[in-house]
Design a protein around this motif. Sequence first.
Motif, PDB file in Angstrom:
ATOM      1  N   ILE A  29       0.836  -1.210   0.000  1.00  0.00           N
ATOM      2  CA  ILE A  29       0.000   0.000   0.000  1.00  0.00           C
ATOM      3  C   ILE A  29       0.868   1.256   0.000  1.00  0.00           C
ATOM      4  O   ILE A  29       0.413   2.334  -0.358  1.00  0.00           O
ATOM      5  CB  ILE A  29      -0.958  -0.009   1.210  1.00  0.00           C
ATOM      6  CG1 ILE A  29      -1.841  -1.259   1.152  1.00  0.00           C
ATOM      7  CG2 ILE A  29      -1.843   1.232   1.238  1.00  0.00           C
ATOM      8  CD1 ILE A  29      -2.760  -1.419   2.343  1.00  0.00           C
ATOM      9  N   GLY A  30       2.127   1.112   0.389  1.00  0.00           N
ATOM     10  CA  GLY A  30       3.048   2.236   0.307  1.00  0.00           C
ATOM     11  C   GLY A  30       3.243   2.994   1.611  1.00  0.00           C
ATOM     12  O   GLY A  30       2.972   2.487   2.693  1.00  0.00           O
ATOM     13  N   PRO A  31       3.710   4.256   1.529  1.00  0.00           N
ATOM     14  CA  PRO A  31       4.108   5.032   2.707  1.00  0.00           C
ATOM     15  C   PRO A  31       2.992   5.291   3.707  1.00  0.00           C
ATOM     16  O   PRO A  31       3.255   5.558   4.881  1.00  0.00           O
ATOM     17  CB  PRO A  31       4.636   6.347   2.108  1.00  0.00           C
ATOM     18  CG  PRO A  31       4.035   6.426   0.744  1.00  0.00           C
ATOM     19  CD  PRO A  31       3.931   5.010   0.273  1.00  0.00           C
ATOM     20  N   THR A  32       1.750   5.236   3.253  1.00  0.00           N
ATOM     21  CA  THR A  32       0.632   5.427   4.178  1.00  0.00           C
ATOM     22  C   THR A  32       0.690   4.440   5.339  1.00  0.00           C
ATOM     23  O   THR A  32       0.294   4.748   6.456  1.00  0.00           O
ATOM     24  CB  THR A  32      -0.713   5.252   3.431  1.00  0.00           C
ATOM     25  OG1 THR A  32      -0.756   6.150   2.340  1.00  0.00           O
ATOM     26  CG2 THR A  32      -1.892   5.502   4.347  1.00  0.00           C
ATOM     27  N   MET A  33       1.193   3.252   5.061  1.00  0.00           N
ATOM     28  CA  MET A  33       1.227   2.193   6.069  1.00  0.00           C
ATOM     29  C   MET A  33       2.514   2.178   6.902  1.00  0.00           C
ATOM     30  O   MET A  33       2.698   1.297   7.724  1.00  0.00           O
ATOM     31  CB  MET A  33       1.078   0.828   5.387  1.00  0.00           C
ATOM     32  CG  MET A  33      -0.232   0.607   4.649  1.00  0.00           C
ATOM     33  SD  MET A  33      -1.648   0.462   5.784  1.00  0.00           S
ATOM     34  CE  MET A  33      -2.477   2.006   5.417  1.00  0.00           C
ATOM     35  N   ALA A  34       3.392   3.151   6.694  1.00  0.00           N
ATOM     36  CA  ALA A  34       4.703   3.115   7.338  1.00  0.00           C
ATOM     37  C   ALA A  34       4.611   3.037   8.859  1.00  0.00           C
ATOM     38  O   ALA A  34       5.276   2.208   9.495  1.00  0.00           O
ATOM     39  CB  ALA A  34       5.530   4.338   6.924  1.00  0.00           C
TER      40      ALA A  34
ATOM     41  N   GLU B  41      -3.490   3.159  -6.890  1.00  0.00           N
ATOM     42  CA  GLU B  41      -4.844   2.843  -7.363  1.00  0.00           C
ATOM     43  C   GLU B  41      -5.134   1.383  -7.019  1.00  0.00           C
ATOM     44  O   GLU B  41      -4.216   0.573  -6.873  1.00  0.00           O
ATOM     45  CB  GLU B  41      -4.939   3.053  -8.872  1.00  0.00           C
ATOM     46  CG  GLU B  41      -4.797   4.500  -9.297  1.00  0.00           C
ATOM     47  CD  GLU B  41      -4.934   4.655 -10.803  1.00  0.00           C
ATOM     48  OE1 GLU B  41      -5.179   3.621 -11.480  1.00  0.00           O
ATOM     49  OE2 GLU B  41      -4.801   5.785 -11.306  1.00  0.00           O
ATOM     50  N   SER B  42      -6.387   1.050  -6.900  1.00  0.00           N
ATOM     51  CA  SER B  42      -6.776  -0.319  -6.537  1.00  0.00           C
ATOM     52  C   SER B  42      -6.197  -1.330  -7.526  1.00  0.00           C
ATOM     53  O   SER B  42      -5.704  -2.392  -7.127  1.00  0.00           O
ATOM     54  CB  SER B  42      -8.297  -0.438  -6.492  1.00  0.00           C
ATOM     55  OG  SER B  42      -8.831   0.401  -5.491  1.00  0.00           O
ATOM     56  N   LYS B  43      -6.265  -1.002  -8.793  1.00  0.00           N
ATOM     57  CA  LYS B  43      -5.734  -1.913  -9.821  1.00  0.00           C
ATOM     58  C   LYS B  43      -4.231  -2.134  -9.617  1.00  0.00           C
ATOM     59  O   LYS B  43      -3.727  -3.254  -9.736  1.00  0.00           O
ATOM     60  CB  LYS B  43      -6.007  -1.365 -11.215  1.00  0.00           C
ATOM     61  CG  LYS B  43      -5.487  -2.257 -12.347  1.00  0.00           C
ATOM     62  CD  LYS B  43      -5.774  -1.649 -13.700  1.00  0.00           C
ATOM     63  CE  LYS B  43      -5.278  -2.552 -14.825  1.00  0.00           C
ATOM     64  NZ  LYS B  43      -3.817  -2.801 -14.760  1.00  0.00           N
ATOM     65  N   THR B  44      -3.518  -1.057  -9.303  1.00  0.00           N
ATOM     66  CA  THR B  44      -2.072  -1.159  -9.080  1.00  0.00           C
ATOM     67  C   THR B  44      -1.775  -2.019  -7.862  1.00  0.00           C
ATOM     68  O   THR B  44      -0.857  -2.852  -7.883  1.00  0.00           O
ATOM     69  CB  THR B  44      -1.466   0.246  -8.879  1.00  0.00           C
ATOM     70  OG1 THR B  44      -1.747   1.038 -10.035  1.00  0.00           O
ATOM     71  CG2 THR B  44       0.039   0.161  -8.667  1.00  0.00           C
ATOM     72  N   PHE B  45      -2.551  -1.830  -6.809  1.00  0.00           N
ATOM     73  CA  PHE B  45      -2.372  -2.622  -5.591  1.00  0.00           C
ATOM     74  C   PHE B  45      -2.577  -4.101  -5.882  1.00  0.00           C
ATOM     75  O   PHE B  45      -1.801  -4.952  -5.453  1.00  0.00           O
ATOM     76  CB  PHE B  45      -3.354  -2.147  -4.514  1.00  0.00           C
ATOM     77  CG  PHE B  45      -3.334  -2.967  -3.259  1.00  0.00           C
ATOM     78  CD1 PHE B  45      -2.216  -2.987  -2.428  1.00  0.00           C
ATOM     79  CD2 PHE B  45      -4.443  -3.735  -2.898  1.00  0.00           C
ATOM     80  CE1 PHE B  45      -2.201  -3.744  -1.260  1.00  0.00           C
ATOM     81  CE2 PHE B  45      -4.432  -4.491  -1.730  1.00  0.00           C
ATOM     82  CZ  PHE B  45      -3.311  -4.493  -0.914  1.00  0.00           C
ATOM     83  N   ILE B  46      -3.619  -4.423  -6.623  1.00  0.00           N
ATOM     84  CA  ILE B  46      -3.888  -5.820  -6.985  1.00  0.00           C
ATOM     85  C   ILE B  46      -2.768  -6.370  -7.857  1.00  0.00           C
ATOM     86  O   ILE B  46      -2.346  -7.513  -7.699  1.00  0.00           O
ATOM     87  CB  ILE B  46      -5.260  -5.941  -7.685  1.00  0.00           C
ATOM     88  CG1 ILE B  46      -6.383  -5.598  -6.694  1.00  0.00           C
ATOM     89  CG2 ILE B  46      -5.457  -7.355  -8.234  1.00  0.00           C
ATOM     90  CD1 ILE B  46      -7.764  -5.537  -7.318  1.00  0.00           C
TER      91      ILE B  46
END
Length: 221
Positions: free
Chosen positions: A59-64, A170-175
Amino acid sequence: MKRGKREIMEKKSEISCFIEELSMVVIVKPTEENHEAAHIPTKPFLSICYSVLHVLEKIGPTMAVLRQDVYQNIKRLELMHESNPTTNLNLVEILKLEATEGIAKKGSSCSKAFVWLTRTLDFTSSLLQILSNDPQKKMEKVVEESYEVTLKPWHGWISSTAVALKLVPESKTFIDLLKTEDEDHDMVKQKMQILVSLLVPFLEDIHCILRLFDLDKLKST
């Protein structure tokens, strides 16, 4: 032989590995007649938490901040397990010890670490369920909605990462990040649904044990 096995493992997606880890864990809930029967295998539980870390990383930096907390809590329980591997192979024994010593809700206890790891699993389960039901939903909304129902009642993590929410993929990128080369989005969606179907009863059993030790309402301090 070991190399071949490692290569096979490397081809598996995070979701597939998560499903495998979860499928191998058996939790014994306490009963009204026998509270002592409760059992959570410590090392397998922590392996599942490591799987959560791999998913949150996508999910990236948001989850740091959340990932750092998860890692620290895993390490706290690992150290406790290593201090007495025979007794502490059952995570419930750690909860019993701290409850007896009156430290379960104080400082950096293993009981608190267990509570927050469970809540992160709640968050991850909610996130995957929302996304598998609606793969087109904006990832920012998926994270926010999951947070609202799992973590918000207990602390203010989201307030310190509100800006970073704009950085989620984006959701697609995450998937895409969760799948292997030979998987398509439908396959990943199906695996997410399988994972959630395993996580829900698993977490229900965990929360049953949290209630037994009066830890289910523990808030951040």
